[in-house]
Design a protein around this motif. Structure first.
Motif, PDB file in Angstrom:
ATOM      1  N   ALA A 123      40.290  89.062  40.935  1.00  0.00           N
ATOM      2  CA  ALA A 123      38.826  89.429  41.360  1.00  0.00           C
ATOM      3  C   ALA A 123      39.204  90.146  42.713  1.00  0.00           C
ATOM      4  CB  ALA A 123      38.017  88.251  41.690  1.00  0.00           C
ATOM      5  N   GLY A 124      39.080  91.345  43.003  1.00  0.00           N
ATOM      6  CA  GLY A 124      39.422  92.185  43.868  1.00  0.00           C
ATOM      7  C   GLY A 124      38.269  92.440  44.982  1.00  0.00           C
ATOM      8  N   ASN A 125      37.083  91.809  44.497  1.00  0.00           N
ATOM      9  CA  ASN A 125      35.861  92.269  45.566  1.00  0.00           C
ATOM     10  C   ASN A 125      36.000  91.444  46.886  1.00  0.00           C
ATOM     11  OD1 ASN A 125      35.674  89.897  43.928  1.00  0.00           O
ATOM     12  ND2 ASN A 125      33.459  89.570  44.265  1.00  0.00           N
ATOM     13  N   ASP A 167      35.470  79.903  40.684  1.00  0.00           N
ATOM     14  CA  ASP A 167      35.459  80.817  41.907  1.00  0.00           C
ATOM     15  C   ASP A 167      36.344  81.956  41.365  1.00  0.00           C
ATOM     16  OD1 ASP A 167      33.484  79.785  43.312  1.00  0.00           O
ATOM     17  OD2 ASP A 167      34.916  78.399  44.431  1.00  0.00           O
ATOM     18  N   ASN A 168      36.610  82.172  40.055  1.00  0.00           N
ATOM     19  CA  ASN A 168      37.532  83.259  39.775  1.00  0.00           C
ATOM     20  C   ASN A 168      38.964  83.051  40.177  1.00  0.00           C
ATOM     21  OD1 ASN A 168      35.689  84.833  38.425  1.00  0.00           O
ATOM     22  ND2 ASN A 168      35.496  86.251  39.898  1.00  0.00           N
ATOM     23  N   LEU A 169      39.383  81.941  40.416  1.00  0.00           N
ATOM     24  CA  LEU A 169      40.664  81.529  40.760  1.00  0.00           C
ATOM     25  C   LEU A 169      41.568  80.815  39.843  1.00  0.00           C
ATOM     26  CD1 LEU A 169      39.635  80.099  44.341  1.00  0.00           C
ATOM     27  CD2 LEU A 169      40.383  82.448  43.800  1.00  0.00           C
ATOM     28  N   PHE A 170      42.788  80.859  40.121  1.00  0.00           N
ATOM     29  CA  PHE A 170      43.717  80.303  39.062  1.00  0.00           C
ATOM     30  C   PHE A 170      44.623  79.447  39.925  1.00  0.00           C
ATOM     31  CE2 PHE A 170      42.506  83.792  36.466  1.00  0.00           C
ATOM     32  CZ  PHE A 170      42.305  83.558  35.195  1.00  0.00           C
ATOM     33  N   ALA A 171      45.273  78.457  39.240  1.00  0.00           N
ATOM     34  CA  ALA A 171      46.225  77.438  40.075  1.00  0.00           C
ATOM     35  C   ALA A 171      47.559  77.592  39.263  1.00  0.00           C
ATOM     36  CB  ALA A 171      45.673  76.366  40.533  1.00  0.00           C
ATOM     37  N   MET A 172      48.618  77.303  39.975  1.00  0.00           N
ATOM     38  CA  MET A 172      49.976  77.158  39.110  1.00  0.00           C
ATOM     39  C   MET A 172      49.818  75.895  38.309  1.00  0.00           C
ATOM     40  SD  MET A 172      53.397  78.633  41.026  1.00  0.00           S
ATOM     41  CE  MET A 172      53.084  77.252  42.479  1.00  0.00           C
ATOM     42  N   ASN A 218      29.422  89.718  33.004  1.00  0.00           N
ATOM     43  CA  ASN A 218      29.395  90.477  33.859  1.00  0.00           C
ATOM     44  C   ASN A 218      30.098  89.993  35.068  1.00  0.00           C
ATOM     45  OD1 ASN A 218      28.038  92.673  32.867  1.00  0.00           O
ATOM     46  ND2 ASN A 218      26.043  91.546  32.956  1.00  0.00           N
ATOM     47  N   THR A 219      30.810  88.766  34.940  1.00  0.00           N
ATOM     48  CA  THR A 219      31.562  88.277  36.122  1.00  0.00           C
ATOM     49  C   THR A 219      32.962  89.062  36.733  1.00  0.00           C
ATOM     50  OG1 THR A 219      31.082  85.974  35.749  1.00  0.00           O
ATOM     51  CG2 THR A 219      32.804  85.976  37.071  1.00  0.00           C
ATOM     52  N   VAL A 220      33.282  89.568  37.789  1.00  0.00           N
ATOM     53  CA  VAL A 220      34.293  90.307  38.117  1.00  0.00           C
ATOM     54  C   VAL A 220      35.663  89.655  37.639  1.00  0.00           C
ATOM     55  CG1 VAL A 220      35.483  91.228  40.143  1.00  0.00           C
ATOM     56  CG2 VAL A 220      33.128  91.245  40.118  1.00  0.00           C
TER      57      VAL A 220
END
Length: 410
Positions: free
Chosen positions: A115-117, A337-342, A30-32
């Motif tokens: 994630a667009g919240n 934190d729903n983040l990606f890095a190159m 249920n994670t955005v």
């Protein structure tokens, strides 16, 4: 030691890792915009007991004799398939329909997310839940244009205002009742604005001066002087359609010392301005110009344009969201934190706007859900459990064989 025991140990380790990945997938169901992962195995290598031989001297060839030495982890792939869309109706909730990532920054480094919240903080910054600033291109107040070819910047919507614009045109539509007699008139009051945003009421009085001809006169309230172009004529043909017009530019001079002159071009929409024997319904269909306004609320369209709705009733594109695309999105590195890095294998980020160069479009008022398929995860959990169980049996069986070997001495 038996090779099979070491093979069983390697099997336990890899299946334990697979179970870790499955557990993380299920935990984030249920994670955005969460992107699930999968585990791929590969054999380690094989010990060659006898090499292959080719046919020679009347004897046939033989295949190599090899013993495998276990299993190892090949890859853990992030699956960047789109998740389902959940409707929230919140203006700053966004999902991407297709490829692409939102671009966020901590001021020194950029990161990417699906994630667009998003939210607005107390400083008017559009921010990711982690507090990172959402990047895009802002409207240039001087030119009232947005250039999306330069470097994106943090989107800030604090204290935005819209300067006034003077009225330059008034366009009429509707019907002038042909049943009115010569000398009868129809008044219509129009609100116009000067360059300082002050509102003024102008009254256009349409007077029938012949069977198919009308004259209009513009009057202004006290304090205004109509300098030129305050009157004109409109002629109709026998079918009640506009035949010709003489509508000079209206130049109004203000004598109150607080406002500036207005230059208005009066016109009619020929195909919608008539003189029929029907009820009159004259209206000013188009009047430009407006007073100053402040930002009340925002809307975001499918192209990522942030549209400001102002207190003067006007709309303006104040910013455009930046989206990033990658040659190999699976090469991006998850950093939490729903983040990606190159990474060195993702390729560089290609920045642009939604709907361009293969990037997806924006769905406002929605959020992308996790792409985890619970049915598949539970099935994988069963096969992983059985694989782990089978490898543990390899170890116990190998131990029993060693025990039998030890017992030979007795």
């Amino acid at each position: 030691m038996l090779r099979s025991m070491l093979s069983g140990v390697s099997g336990l380790r890899t299946h334990q890792t697979r179970m870790d990945v499955i557990g993380n997938n299920i935990a984030n169901v249920n994670t955005v915009a969460f992107k699930g992962s999968r585990v791929n195995f590969q054999e380690i290598f094989s010990q060659t007991l006898n090499p292959a031989s080719s046919p020679a001297n009347g004897r046939g060839g033989s295949n190599p004799t090899q013993v495998g030495l276990g299993v190892s982890l090949a890859t853990i792939d992030v699956l960047h398939t789109n998740g389902s869309t959940q409707v929230t109706d919140k203006a700053t909730d966004l999902s991407i329909d297709g490829d692409g990532f939102f671009v966020v920054s901590n001021g020194s480094s950029r990161f990417y997310t699906r994630a667009g919240n998003l939210n607005l903080d107390q400083m008017g910054n559009l921010v990711h839940p982690s507090g990172l600033l959402v990047m895009g291109w802002m409207n240039d107040p001087a030119s009232n244009e947005i250039t999306t070819t330069g470097e994106p910047q943090a989107i800030n919507l604090a204290n935005l205002s819209m300067p006034p614009q003077a009225t330059t045109k008034v366009t009429f539509e509707g019907n002038l009742d042909d049943r009115l007699g010569v000398g009868e008139s129809v008044p219509y009051t129009v609100s116009v604005f000067d360059a300082k945003g002050r509102e003024h009421k102008l009254t256009y009085t349409f007077e029938k001066i012949a069977g198919n001809e009308w004259r209009y006169t513009v009057s202004a309230p006290a304090g205004l002087t109509a300098a030129s172009g305050a009157t004109g004529t409109i002629s109709f043909d026998s079918r009640g359609r506009v035949a010709s017009t003489d509508m000079p530019q209206l130049v109004i001079t203000f004598d109150d010392g607080n406002t500036v002159d207005l230059n208005i071009q009066t016109s009619v929409t020929a195909e919608k301005f008539t003189q029929y024997s029907a009820e009159g319904n004259l209206k000013a269909a188009e009047v430009d110009g407006y007073k100053s306004g402040t930002l009340n609320q925002i809307q975001i369209d499918s192209n990522g344009c942030i549209i400001g709705i102002y207190s003067n009733g006007m709309y303006r594109i104040d910013a455009v969201l930046a989206l990033a695309s990658f040659t190999n999105p699976a090469g991006l590195e998850k950093i939490g934190d729903n983040l990606f890095a190159m990474s060195t294998n993702s390729g560089p980020a290609y920045l642009g706007t939604a709907g361009q160069d293969g990037r997806g479009t924006i769905n406002p008022g929605t959020l992308e859900m996790s792409n985890v398929d619970l049915a598949k995860e539970f099935t994988d959990m069963i096969t992983t459990q059985r694989g782990f169980q089978a490898n543990s049996r390899i170890i116990t069986t190998s131990d029993e064989m060693l025990q039998e070997l030890v017992n030979l001495k007795r």
